[in-house]
Scaffold this active site. Structure first.
Site, mmCIF file in Angstrom:
data_model
loop_
_atom_site.group_PDB
_atom_site.id
_atom_site.type_symbol
_atom_site.label_atom_id
_atom_site.label_comp_id
_atom_site.label_asym_id
_atom_site.label_seq_id
_atom_site.Cartn_x
_atom_site.Cartn_y
_atom_site.Cartn_z
ATOM 1 N N GLN A 136 -16.013 -26.319 91.717
ATOM 2 C CA GLN A 136 -14.606 -26.541 91.403
ATOM 3 C C GLN A 136 -13.879 -27.001 92.664
ATOM 4 O O GLN A 136 -13.302 -26.187 93.385
ATOM 5 C CB GLN A 136 -14.006 -25.228 90.854
ATOM 6 C CG GLN A 136 -12.542 -25.256 90.521
ATOM 7 C CD GLN A 136 -12.221 -26.059 89.292
ATOM 8 O OE1 GLN A 136 -12.066 -25.530 88.228
ATOM 9 N NE2 GLN A 136 -12.114 -27.373 89.434
ATOM 10 N N PHE A 137 -13.953 -28.325 92.921
ATOM 11 C CA PHE A 137 -13.364 -28.822 94.169
ATOM 12 C C PHE A 137 -11.848 -28.682 94.188
ATOM 13 O O PHE A 137 -11.232 -28.672 95.253
ATOM 14 C CB PHE A 137 -13.770 -30.279 94.438
ATOM 15 C CG PHE A 137 -13.061 -31.269 93.565
ATOM 16 C CD1 PHE A 137 -13.554 -31.587 92.322
ATOM 17 C CD2 PHE A 137 -11.895 -31.897 94.000
ATOM 18 C CE1 PHE A 137 -12.897 -32.494 91.505
ATOM 19 C CE2 PHE A 137 -11.234 -32.808 93.191
ATOM 20 C CZ PHE A 137 -11.737 -33.110 91.944
ATOM 21 N N THR A 138 -11.217 -28.554 93.001
ATOM 22 C CA THR A 138 -9.748 -28.469 92.993
ATOM 23 C C THR A 138 -9.229 -27.198 93.670
ATOM 24 O O THR A 138 -8.040 -27.111 93.969
ATOM 25 C CB THR A 138 -9.167 -28.532 91.568
ATOM 26 O OG1 THR A 138 -9.633 -27.415 90.822
ATOM 27 C CG2 THR A 138 -9.561 -29.813 90.861
#
Lengths: 209, 209
Positions: A136-138
């Site tokens: 989950q790069f966000t």
């Protein structure tokens, strides 16, 4: 590489070295390198501390009754009771960050002990529950005004490998079948039932405490 | 109270005061008090900076295709597409922390703009989507070893009121019907479909940047 290592004494456990160190033989030196890199990273934080706080690997852990990952309408992964772990990788993450997150997620006591009546007592492994990891790069979104900016997240090519090694680490530390993952970089629908709800945030920068 | 306010000049906009200030009439003084309290809190952080980082209101925001809250098998709240916001209150939270979280959640651009093709462009209000707020004190869990400790979370009695005012703030800023909430303090099952997934973390301590 040795030019970076001026801080490592050429005398190590009483031995003198006249040729390049074979570093892989010295785990303590490895951790010294890690500490040094981390120190440099800290310094970078120090310079702009008021402006923004650079951190390490982040995880959002949700205690779930069940969870699954759907890609293009197809369920690719599913668990029963356990933990859904969203993982955000920072560009400066090291092996030691992965180790910290893995150890803490598997050992953090998010379940009650019915026998003793204690609320926060058992970890996911003691319950024989499952773990679903989703990248989950966000989580590295920094708001610039109202627009999220993800420039401190680890770039995708590097992150893909690093994330795979993190999943491996979890499987090794717990067991092969109990640890599932999503599809790196894919558009997913992550279904979950947060039970409690219980949500915790972890940050590998805490590991130095 | 006035003994705390030594930093406020007795002369305010050219007027001299010979009786106690009626502070509620002076919003700018209010914000000065907020700043002062925040400063004291910061100082507390400063003292123990290496040991632990005291922070303000936290939120974990998940972009959802749908979400609902179940208490004892009964669905008490449900939204379609929108944002599921888990909110953790810190014991030192102030009005201004609530304002920051409310403003940022409603305005953060987590949706693409199909017309312009921009990925992070529209906020939840521009899409006419819904917001589901759920209080989540475990966000203030600090691990002591592997055991979560929640002593910095706002105590329940105070948190219940504060949380209710936060929900009100969201409703006022967006609209009555689009903002739903869970049941404060109840054991809930929070069902959601995280769409992307897209998960962001907010911390009102960022507001001073």
């Amino acid at each position: 590489m040795s030019s970076n290592l001026g801080f490592i004494p050429f005398q190590y456990q009483g031995l003198h070295f006249h040729k390049p160190l074979q570093l892989h033989k010295f785990p303590r030196i490895h951790s010294a390198i890690d500490r040094h890199k981390r120190h440099k990273r800290r310094n970078r934080v120090g310079l702009g501390r008021r402006k923004f706080l650079i951190k390490s690997m982040k995880a959002v852990i949700q205690r779930v009754a069940s969870a699954s990952v759907e890609v293009e309408g197809r369920t690719v992964s599913a668990i029963g009771p356990g933990l859904l772990v969203l993982v955000g990788l920072h560009e400066s993450d090291l092996e030691s960050d992965a180790e910290y997150i893995c150890r803490k997620v598997l050992n953090m006591r998010l379940y009650p002990n019915e026998k003793s009546g204690k609320t926060w007592d058992q970890n996911v492994m003691q319950r024989n529950y499952e773990v679903l990891l989703v990248s989950q790069f966000t989580l590295y979104g920094v708001l610039k005004g109202n627009k999220p900016d993800f420039h401190v997240a680890m770039p995708p090519e590097k992150a893909k490998l690093f994330y795979a090694s993190l999943v491996e680490k979890f499987r090794k530390a717990y067991n092969m079948d109990a640890v599932k993952d999503g599809v790196f970089g894919a558009m997913m629908k992550v279904n979950l039932v947060n039970d409690g709800p219980v949500t915790m945030q972890l940050d590998s920068a805490q590991s130095s405490r």
